[in-house]
Design a protein around this motif. Structure first.
Motif, PDB file in Angstrom:
ATOM      1  N   GLN A   1      -4.487  -6.273   3.887  1.00 24.09           N
ATOM      2  CA  GLN A   1      -5.659  -6.972   4.415  1.00 24.09           C
ATOM      3  C   GLN A   1      -5.664  -8.403   3.877  1.00 24.09           C
ATOM      4  OE1 GLN A   1      -8.184  -4.405   2.191  1.00 24.09           O
ATOM      5  NE2 GLN A   1      -9.006  -3.377   3.994  1.00 24.09           N
ATOM      6  N   PRO A   2      -6.272  -9.324   4.608  1.00 25.17           N
ATOM      7  CA  PRO A   2      -6.505 -10.646   4.025  1.00 25.17           C
ATOM      8  C   PRO A   2      -7.673 -10.587   3.042  1.00 25.17           C
ATOM      9  CG  PRO A   2      -7.475 -10.530   6.208  1.00 25.17           C
ATOM     10  CD  PRO A   2      -6.731  -9.230   6.001  1.00 25.17           C
ATOM     11  N   ASP A   3      -7.751 -11.543   2.153  1.00 23.35           N
ATOM     12  CA  ASP A   3      -8.879 -11.693   1.238  1.00 23.35           C
ATOM     13  C   ASP A   3      -9.174 -10.384   0.504  1.00 23.35           C
ATOM     14  OD1 ASP A   3     -10.996 -12.620  -0.178  1.00 23.35           O
ATOM     15  OD2 ASP A   3     -12.337 -12.865   1.537  1.00 23.35           O
ATOM     16  N   ALA A   4      -8.286 -10.041  -0.421  1.00 28.42           N
ATOM     17  CA  ALA A   4      -8.408  -8.772  -1.136  1.00 28.42           C
ATOM     18  C   ALA A   4      -9.717  -8.648  -1.909  1.00 28.42           C
ATOM     19  CB  ALA A   4      -7.232  -8.609  -2.105  1.00 28.42           C
ATOM     20  N   ALA A   5     -10.321  -9.778  -2.286  1.00 28.69           N
ATOM     21  CA  ALA A   5     -11.564  -9.731  -3.055  1.00 28.69           C
ATOM     22  C   ALA A   5     -12.780  -9.433  -2.194  1.00 28.69           C
ATOM     23  CB  ALA A   5     -11.771 -11.057  -3.783  1.00 28.69           C
ATOM     24  N   ASP A   6     -12.614  -9.346  -0.884  1.00 29.81           N
ATOM     25  CA  ASP A   6     -13.719  -8.980   0.007  1.00 29.81           C
ATOM     26  C   ASP A   6     -13.906  -7.464  -0.048  1.00 29.81           C
ATOM     27  OD1 ASP A   6     -15.522  -8.470   1.996  1.00 29.81           O
ATOM     28  OD2 ASP A   6     -14.272  -9.218   3.640  1.00 29.81           O
ATOM     29  N   LEU A   7     -14.903  -7.021  -0.791  1.00 31.90           N
ATOM     30  CA  LEU A   7     -15.131  -5.590  -0.969  1.00 31.90           C
ATOM     31  C   LEU A   7     -16.191  -5.042  -0.006  1.00 31.90           C
ATOM     32  CD1 LEU A   7     -14.971  -5.238  -4.859  1.00 31.90           C
ATOM     33  CD2 LEU A   7     -13.132  -5.186  -3.167  1.00 31.90           C
ATOM     34  N   SER A   8     -16.414  -5.761   1.092  1.00 30.59           N
ATOM     35  CA  SER A   8     -17.350  -5.257   2.092  1.00 30.59           C
ATOM     36  C   SER A   8     -16.731  -4.156   2.940  1.00 30.59           C
ATOM     37  CB  SER A   8     -17.829  -6.402   2.994  1.00 30.59           C
ATOM     38  OG  SER A   8     -16.745  -6.928   3.758  1.00 30.59           O
ATOM     39  N   ARG A   9     -15.415  -3.946   2.773  1.00 27.61           N
ATOM     40  CA  ARG A   9     -14.713  -2.866   3.498  1.00 27.61           C
ATOM     41  C   ARG A   9     -13.810  -2.160   2.488  1.00 27.61           C
ATOM     42  NH1 ARG A   9     -10.842  -7.292   4.837  1.00 27.61           N
ATOM     43  NH2 ARG A   9      -9.972  -7.552   2.768  1.00 27.61           N
ATOM     44  N   PRO A  10     -13.388  -0.938   2.784  1.00 31.62           N
ATOM     45  CA  PRO A  10     -12.480  -0.236   1.872  1.00 31.62           C
ATOM     46  C   PRO A  10     -11.182  -1.014   1.666  1.00 31.62           C
ATOM     47  CG  PRO A  10     -13.405   1.295   3.463  1.00 31.62           C
ATOM     48  CD  PRO A  10     -13.785  -0.082   3.923  1.00 31.62           C
ATOM     49  N   THR A  11     -10.684  -0.982   0.458  1.00 31.39           N
ATOM     50  CA  THR A  11      -9.457  -1.698   0.103  1.00 31.39           C
ATOM     51  C   THR A  11      -8.222  -0.984   0.648  1.00 31.39           C
ATOM     52  OG1 THR A  11     -10.429  -2.613  -1.907  1.00 31.39           O
ATOM     53  CG2 THR A  11      -8.030  -2.427  -1.856  1.00 31.39           C
ATOM     54  N   ARG A  12      -7.264  -1.782   1.101  1.00 26.44           N
ATOM     55  CA  ARG A  12      -5.952  -1.262   1.519  1.00 26.44           C
ATOM     56  C   ARG A  12      -4.889  -2.094   0.797  1.00 26.44           C
ATOM     57  NH1 ARG A  12      -3.714   2.297   5.205  1.00 26.44           N
ATOM     58  NH2 ARG A  12      -2.916   0.606   6.526  1.00 26.44           N
ATOM     59  N   LEU A  13      -4.391  -1.557  -0.298  1.00 25.58           N
ATOM     60  CA  LEU A  13      -3.459  -2.269  -1.170  1.00 25.58           C
ATOM     61  C   LEU A  13      -2.545  -1.244  -1.823  1.00 25.58           C
ATOM     62  CD1 LEU A  13      -2.467  -4.688  -2.895  1.00 25.58           C
ATOM     63  CD2 LEU A  13      -4.485  -4.381  -4.327  1.00 25.58           C
ATOM     64  N   VAL A  14      -1.243  -1.494  -1.795  1.00 31.41           N
ATOM     65  CA  VAL A  14      -0.273  -0.541  -2.324  1.00 31.41           C
ATOM     66  C   VAL A  14       0.526  -1.209  -3.446  1.00 31.41           C
ATOM     67  CG1 VAL A  14       1.609   1.053  -1.795  1.00 31.41           C
ATOM     68  CG2 VAL A  14      -0.114   0.538  -0.046  1.00 31.41           C
ATOM     69  N   ASP A  15       0.485  -0.586  -4.607  1.00 31.63           N
ATOM     70  CA  ASP A  15       1.231  -1.048  -5.789  1.00 31.63           C
ATOM     71  C   ASP A  15       2.506  -0.210  -5.871  1.00 31.63           C
ATOM     72  OD1 ASP A  15       2.259  -1.534  -8.313  1.00 31.63           O
ATOM     73  OD2 ASP A  15       0.460  -0.947  -9.406  1.00 31.63           O
ATOM     74  N   VAL A  16       3.650  -0.853  -5.693  1.00 26.95           N
ATOM     75  CA  VAL A  16       4.935  -0.152  -5.644  1.00 26.95           C
ATOM     76  C   VAL A  16       5.807  -0.559  -6.818  1.00 26.95           C
ATOM     77  CG1 VAL A  16       7.031   0.270  -4.310  1.00 26.95           C
ATOM     78  CG2 VAL A  16       4.849  -0.023  -3.124  1.00 26.95           C
ATOM     79  N   VAL A  17       6.264   0.434  -7.575  1.00 31.77           N
ATOM     80  CA  VAL A  17       7.217   0.219  -8.659  1.00 31.77           C
ATOM     81  C   VAL A  17       8.457   1.055  -8.366  1.00 31.77           C
ATOM     82  CG1 VAL A  17       7.663   0.377 -11.134  1.00 31.77           C
ATOM     83  CG2 VAL A  17       5.351  -0.126 -10.319  1.00 31.77           C
ATOM     84  N   ILE A  18       9.622   0.428  -8.382  1.00 37.26           N
ATOM     85  CA  ILE A  18      10.880   1.151  -8.162  1.00 37.26           C
ATOM     86  C   ILE A  18      11.790   0.889  -9.349  1.00 37.26           C
ATOM     87  CG2 ILE A  18      12.901   1.406  -6.684  1.00 37.26           C
ATOM     88  CD1 ILE A  18      11.160   0.730  -4.312  1.00 37.26           C
ATOM     89  N   LEU A  19      12.246   1.962  -9.966  1.00 34.88           N
ATOM     90  CA  LEU A  19      13.032   1.892 -11.187  1.00 34.88           C
ATOM     91  C   LEU A  19      14.333   2.666 -11.034  1.00 34.88           C
ATOM     92  CD1 LEU A  19      10.048   2.820 -13.515  1.00 34.88           C
ATOM     93  CD2 LEU A  19      10.965   0.518 -13.218  1.00 34.88           C
ATOM     94  N   THR A  20      15.309   2.312 -11.848  1.00 33.21           N
ATOM     95  CA  THR A  20      16.530   3.107 -11.923  1.00 33.21           C
ATOM     96  C   THR A  20      16.218   4.428 -12.617  1.00 33.21           C
ATOM     97  OG1 THR A  20      17.923   1.136 -12.022  1.00 33.21           O
ATOM     98  CG2 THR A  20      18.875   3.192 -12.858  1.00 33.21           C
ATOM     99  N   THR A  21      16.688   5.513 -12.059  1.00 31.03           N
ATOM    100  CA  THR A  21      16.436   6.824 -12.652  1.00 31.03           C
ATOM    101  C   THR A  21      17.120   6.921 -14.012  1.00 31.03           C
ATOM    102  OG1 THR A  21      16.408   7.801 -10.435  1.00 31.03           O
ATOM    103  CG2 THR A  21      16.572   9.318 -12.300  1.00 31.03           C
ATOM    104  N   PRO A  22      16.350   7.198 -15.063  1.00 28.79           N
ATOM    105  CA  PRO A  22      16.972   7.329 -16.386  1.00 28.79           C
ATOM    106  C   PRO A  22      17.736   8.640 -16.501  1.00 28.79           C
ATOM    107  CG  PRO A  22      14.655   7.856 -16.528  1.00 28.79           C
ATOM    108  CD  PRO A  22      14.888   7.404 -15.119  1.00 28.79           C
ATOM    109  N   GLU A  23      18.462   8.770 -17.589  1.00 35.17           N
ATOM    110  CA  GLU A  23      19.217  10.004 -17.807  1.00 35.17           C
ATOM    111  C   GLU A  23      18.290  11.209 -17.851  1.00 35.17           C
ATOM    112  OE1 GLU A  23      22.228  11.866 -21.195  1.00 35.17           O
ATOM    113  OE2 GLU A  23      21.992   9.702 -21.020  1.00 35.17           O
TER     114      GLU A  23
END
Length: 254
Positions: A94-116
């Protein structure tokens, strides 16, 4: 009650099918407030994934697919050095993430190398929602308790040793009329170490989680008591109260 993730149904379907298009992905989970508590209409979707080999090409492929499949407003890619074995980005739908007049749609993605050996401490991170782990690589087990206890002991020792110097730094800045400096020092040396001590006392597994999740991790009413010490009028009074509370907790922990 299970978190209502329905506003992210399209992303959950995308993530579940993602390993078919990006075969290097070995494990994909949803974690964060979706599984630890505190989920609400403004929560982001926390996604963590592990892959074989160098994580950067897999991260690039996943981000490219996300841009192709969704209406992405913008992406914040955190500096590469943040994760020695991976990459992280925040995908804003969504534009303007700080606009909380509607539900937030934001995805935090972390991709890592698989450890042993891939483990997750459910005391710290909750029980993840596993979307892909065909080989059962993710093991739910506690982090090394001896190492965590050593970290906690060091934090207590540092708080005790620093106590007088810290109070002097804050009081000096206030006396000089340097409000910006005093405010920063108050947070750094009065409030944040106090919260670390309170976490060690009441929520040792999440001793290093800082000022987040105070209502979840501390006894009822304690978060409000901490908030009353945040920067505001009569900063010297707030600072002295915070250091006095540090003294109290240090006595209890000793």
């Amino acid at each position: 009650m299970a978190a209502d993730l329905s506003r992210y149904d399209d992303w959950l379907a995308f993530l579940t099918a993602l390993p078919d298009e990006v075969p290097a992905l070995q494990v994909v989970v949803v974690n964060g407030s979706a599984v630890t508590g505190g989920w609400d209409e403004h929560s982001d979707l926390d996604v963590e994934a592990w892959c074989s080999g160098d994580a950067t090409p897999t991260y690039d492929a996943v981000l490219a697919l996300a841009r192709a499949r969704f209406e992405v407003d913008h992406v914040w890619e955190v500096p590469e050095a943040t994760w020695p074995t991976g990459r992280q980005c925040f995908i804003h739908l969504q534009p303007d993430a700080a606009d909380l007049s509607r539900p937030t749609r934001l995805v935090d993605v972390v991709i890592l190398t698989t450890p042993e050996r891939l483990t997750m401490d459910t005391r710290r991170h909750g029980v993840p929602m596993v979307l892909h782990d065909p080989d059962g690589l993710l093991l739910l087990e506690d982090d090394d308790e001896a190492e965590m206890e050593a970290q906690r002991q060091q934090a207590v020792a540092q708080a005790a040793a620093r106590r007088q110097s810290a109070a002097w730094l804050v009081e000096r800045a206030i006396a000089r009329g340097d409000l910006a400096e005093a405010t920063g020092l108050h947070l750094r040396f009065a409030v944040e170490p106090l919260v670390r001590l309170l976490r060690i006392q009441h929520c040792p597994a999440r001793h290093d989680f800082g000022l987040r999740y105070l209502r979840t991790d501390l006894p009822e009413g304690m978060a409000e008591r901490v908030e009353a010490l945040l920067p505001g009028p009569d900063l010297a009074v707030r600072s002295r109260a915070a250091f006095a509370w540090q003294d109290e907790v240090l006595r209890d922990l000793s």
